[in-house]
Design an enzyme around this catalytic site. Structure first.
Site, PDB file in Angstrom:
ATOM      1  N   LYS A  10      22.196 -61.746  12.623  1.00  0.00           N
ATOM      2  CA  LYS A  10      22.524 -61.742  14.052  1.00  0.00           C
ATOM      3  C   LYS A  10      21.431 -61.052  14.888  1.00  0.00           C
ATOM      4  O   LYS A  10      20.566 -60.348  14.339  1.00  0.00           O
ATOM      5  CB  LYS A  10      23.884 -61.065  14.251  1.00  0.00           C
ATOM      6  CG  LYS A  10      25.046 -61.848  13.620  1.00  0.00           C
ATOM      7  CD  LYS A  10      26.399 -61.219  13.975  1.00  0.00           C
ATOM      8  CE  LYS A  10      27.543 -62.002  13.354  1.00  0.00           C
ATOM      9  NZ  LYS A  10      28.880 -61.462  13.765  1.00  0.00           N
ATOM     10  N   TYR A  62      31.691 -70.529  17.209  1.00  0.00           N
ATOM     11  CA  TYR A  62      32.786 -69.558  17.105  1.00  0.00           C
ATOM     12  C   TYR A  62      34.061 -70.051  17.793  1.00  0.00           C
ATOM     13  O   TYR A  62      34.892 -69.242  18.218  1.00  0.00           O
ATOM     14  CB  TYR A  62      32.346 -68.205  17.668  1.00  0.00           C
ATOM     15  CG  TYR A  62      31.574 -67.349  16.678  1.00  0.00           C
ATOM     16  CD1 TYR A  62      32.171 -66.892  15.506  1.00  0.00           C
ATOM     17  CD2 TYR A  62      30.253 -66.977  16.920  1.00  0.00           C
ATOM     18  CE1 TYR A  62      31.481 -66.096  14.598  1.00  0.00           C
ATOM     19  CE2 TYR A  62      29.549 -66.183  16.008  1.00  0.00           C
ATOM     20  CZ  TYR A  62      30.172 -65.745  14.854  1.00  0.00           C
ATOM     21  OH  TYR A  62      29.499 -64.950  13.956  1.00  0.00           O
ATOM     22  N   ASN A  91      27.229 -56.640  14.528  1.00  0.00           N
ATOM     23  CA  ASN A  91      27.488 -56.304  13.119  1.00  0.00           C
ATOM     24  C   ASN A  91      26.562 -57.012  12.117  1.00  0.00           C
ATOM     25  O   ASN A  91      26.936 -57.285  10.990  1.00  0.00           O
ATOM     26  CB  ASN A  91      28.973 -56.482  12.779  1.00  0.00           C
ATOM     27  CG  ASN A  91      29.455 -57.905  12.945  1.00  0.00           C
ATOM     28  OD1 ASN A  91      28.677 -58.780  13.282  1.00  0.00           O
ATOM     29  ND2 ASN A  91      30.734 -58.130  12.694  1.00  0.00           N
ATOM     30  N   HIS A 150      26.562 -62.768   9.867  1.00  0.00           N
ATOM     31  CA  HIS A 150      27.737 -63.644   9.776  1.00  0.00           C
ATOM     32  C   HIS A 150      27.731 -64.274   8.398  1.00  0.00           C
ATOM     33  O   HIS A 150      26.671 -64.570   7.857  1.00  0.00           O
ATOM     34  CB  HIS A 150      27.682 -64.769  10.820  1.00  0.00           C
ATOM     35  CG  HIS A 150      28.600 -65.914  10.496  1.00  0.00           C
ATOM     36  ND1 HIS A 150      29.920 -65.913  10.849  1.00  0.00           N
ATOM     37  CD2 HIS A 150      28.393 -67.048   9.787  1.00  0.00           C
ATOM     38  CE1 HIS A 150      30.490 -67.026  10.385  1.00  0.00           C
ATOM     39  NE2 HIS A 150      29.586 -67.730   9.736  1.00  0.00           N
ATOM     40  N   GLU A 205      29.905 -75.243   8.530  1.00  0.00           N
ATOM     41  CA  GLU A 205      28.887 -74.413   9.195  1.00  0.00           C
ATOM     42  C   GLU A 205      27.467 -74.804   8.760  1.00  0.00           C
ATOM     43  O   GLU A 205      26.544 -74.766   9.566  1.00  0.00           O
ATOM     44  CB  GLU A 205      29.163 -72.940   8.893  1.00  0.00           C
ATOM     45  CG  GLU A 205      30.443 -72.452   9.564  1.00  0.00           C
ATOM     46  CD  GLU A 205      30.761 -70.994   9.283  1.00  0.00           C
ATOM     47  OE1 GLU A 205      31.777 -70.518   9.801  1.00  0.00           O
ATOM     48  OE2 GLU A 205      30.002 -70.333   8.539  1.00  0.00           O
TER      49      GLU A 205
HETATM   50  P1  ATP Z   1      31.622 -63.335  11.125  1.00  0.00           P
HETATM   51  O1  ATP Z   1      32.519 -64.532  11.411  1.00  0.00           O
HETATM   52  O2  ATP Z   1      30.646 -63.054  12.224  1.00  0.00           O
HETATM   53  O3  ATP Z   1      30.991 -63.436   9.782  1.00  0.00           O
HETATM   54  P2  ATP Z   1      33.893 -61.837  10.290  1.00  0.00           P
HETATM   55  O4  ATP Z   1      34.284 -63.079   9.567  1.00  0.00           O
HETATM   56  O5  ATP Z   1      33.765 -60.580   9.508  1.00  0.00           O
HETATM   57  O6  ATP Z   1      32.523 -62.036  11.056  1.00  0.00           O
HETATM   58  P3  ATP Z   1      35.701 -62.612  12.365  1.00  0.00           P
HETATM   59  O7  ATP Z   1      37.107 -62.172  12.396  1.00  0.00           O
HETATM   60  O8  ATP Z   1      35.389 -64.027  11.963  1.00  0.00           O
HETATM   61  O9  ATP Z   1      34.887 -61.574  11.479  1.00  0.00           O
HETATM   62  O10 ATP Z   1      35.105 -62.359  13.819  1.00  0.00           O
HETATM   63  C1  ATP Z   1      33.898 -62.974  14.243  1.00  0.00           C
HETATM   64  C2  ATP Z   1      33.060 -61.974  14.987  1.00  0.00           C
HETATM   65  O11 ATP Z   1      33.754 -61.601  16.173  1.00  0.00           O
HETATM   66  C3  ATP Z   1      32.839 -60.663  14.228  1.00  0.00           C
HETATM   67  O12 ATP Z   1      31.707 -60.693  13.401  1.00  0.00           O
HETATM   68  C4  ATP Z   1      32.652 -59.679  15.352  1.00  0.00           C
HETATM   69  O13 ATP Z   1      31.301 -59.648  15.794  1.00  0.00           O
HETATM   70  C5  ATP Z   1      33.533 -60.231  16.443  1.00  0.00           C
HETATM   71  N1  ATP Z   1      34.806 -59.519  16.446  1.00  0.00           N
HETATM   72  C6  ATP Z   1      35.817 -59.664  15.573  1.00  0.00           C
HETATM   73  N2  ATP Z   1      36.853 -58.838  15.877  1.00  0.00           N
HETATM   74  C7  ATP Z   1      36.462 -58.160  16.975  1.00  0.00           C
HETATM   75  C8  ATP Z   1      37.067 -57.174  17.783  1.00  0.00           C
HETATM   76  N3  ATP Z   1      38.276 -56.712  17.521  1.00  0.00           N
HETATM   77  N4  ATP Z   1      36.350 -56.699  18.835  1.00  0.00           N
HETATM   78  C9  ATP Z   1      35.112 -57.169  19.114  1.00  0.00           C
HETATM   79  N5  ATP Z   1      34.476 -58.116  18.384  1.00  0.00           N
HETATM   80  C10 ATP Z   1      35.144 -58.600  17.335  1.00  0.00           C
HETATM   81 MG    MG Z   2      34.349 -64.997  10.479  1.00  0.00          MG
END
Ligand code: ATP
Ligand code: MG
Length: 137
Positions: free
Chosen positions: A9, A49, A112, A115, A126
């Site tokens: 990211k 997303y 974070n 992804h 994806e």
């Molecule tokens: P990613 O899909 O990016 O790999 P993930 O699968 O661990 O991450 P998801 O639940 O799919 O988490 O959420 C997608 C992204 O949305 C997260 O990586 C994070 O950056 C953001 N996100 C998720 N939950 C929150 C939250 N509560 N507050 C802010 N941002 C969030």
């Molecule tokens: Mg995810």
């Protein structure tokens, strides 16, 4: 053998830790089958997303993902989907296990570092979003 999609990211690209993150994959049995650096448009990030469209953080997530270049990769290896998620650590870096990519390189739940696809089915969707078949070796 599985394939999964990984994105380094914008926060991690800005920090200059592309190589360190790729090393985590290569040192743990995940091969880089495809890779490219690009900057997502708002429309592309929004579509990628889309599953989170109704979540309160969707706008910020799209904003963040378009804030700078990303590195998109196809990782290949045994159990690649779950292995990548293990190497990444929890979504919130504060909760991520020691030694994971997010614990070591991420600042916050929105910035974070990486992804990773969360299922084999989503991995296929994806990967097709970013790569043509002939770009995956
Ligand atoms: P990613 O899909 O990016 O790999 P993930 O699968 O661990 O991450 P998801 O639940 O799919 O988490 O959420 C997608 C992204 O949305 C997260 O990586 C994070 O950056 C953001 N996100 C998720 N939950 C929150 C939250 N509560 N507050 C802010 N941002 C969030
Ligand atoms: Mg995810």
């Amino acid at each position: 053998m599985q394939q999964t999609l990984s994105i380094i990211k914008p926060d991690a690209v800005k920090k200059g830790v592309i190589g360190k993150i790729i090393d985590r994959f290569e040192s743990n049995g995940l091969r880089i089958a495809a890779a490219k650096k690009l900057q997502l448009s708002q429309a592309e990030a929004g579509k990628f997303y889309e599953v989170h469209k109704e979540r309160p953080f969707y706008g910020e997530l799209v904003e963040f993902m378009t804030s700078g270049p990303v590195v998109v990769m196809v990782l290949e290896g045994e159990n690649a989907v779950a292995k990548n998620r293990d190497l990444m650590g929890a979504t919130d870096p504060k909760k991520a296990e020691k030694g994971t990519i997010r614990a070591d390189f991420a600042e916050s739940i929105d910035a974070n570092a990486v992804h990773g696809s969360d299922s084999l089915e989503n991995a296929a969707i994806e990967i097709a979003f970013f790569f043509a078949k002939k770009e995956i070796c």
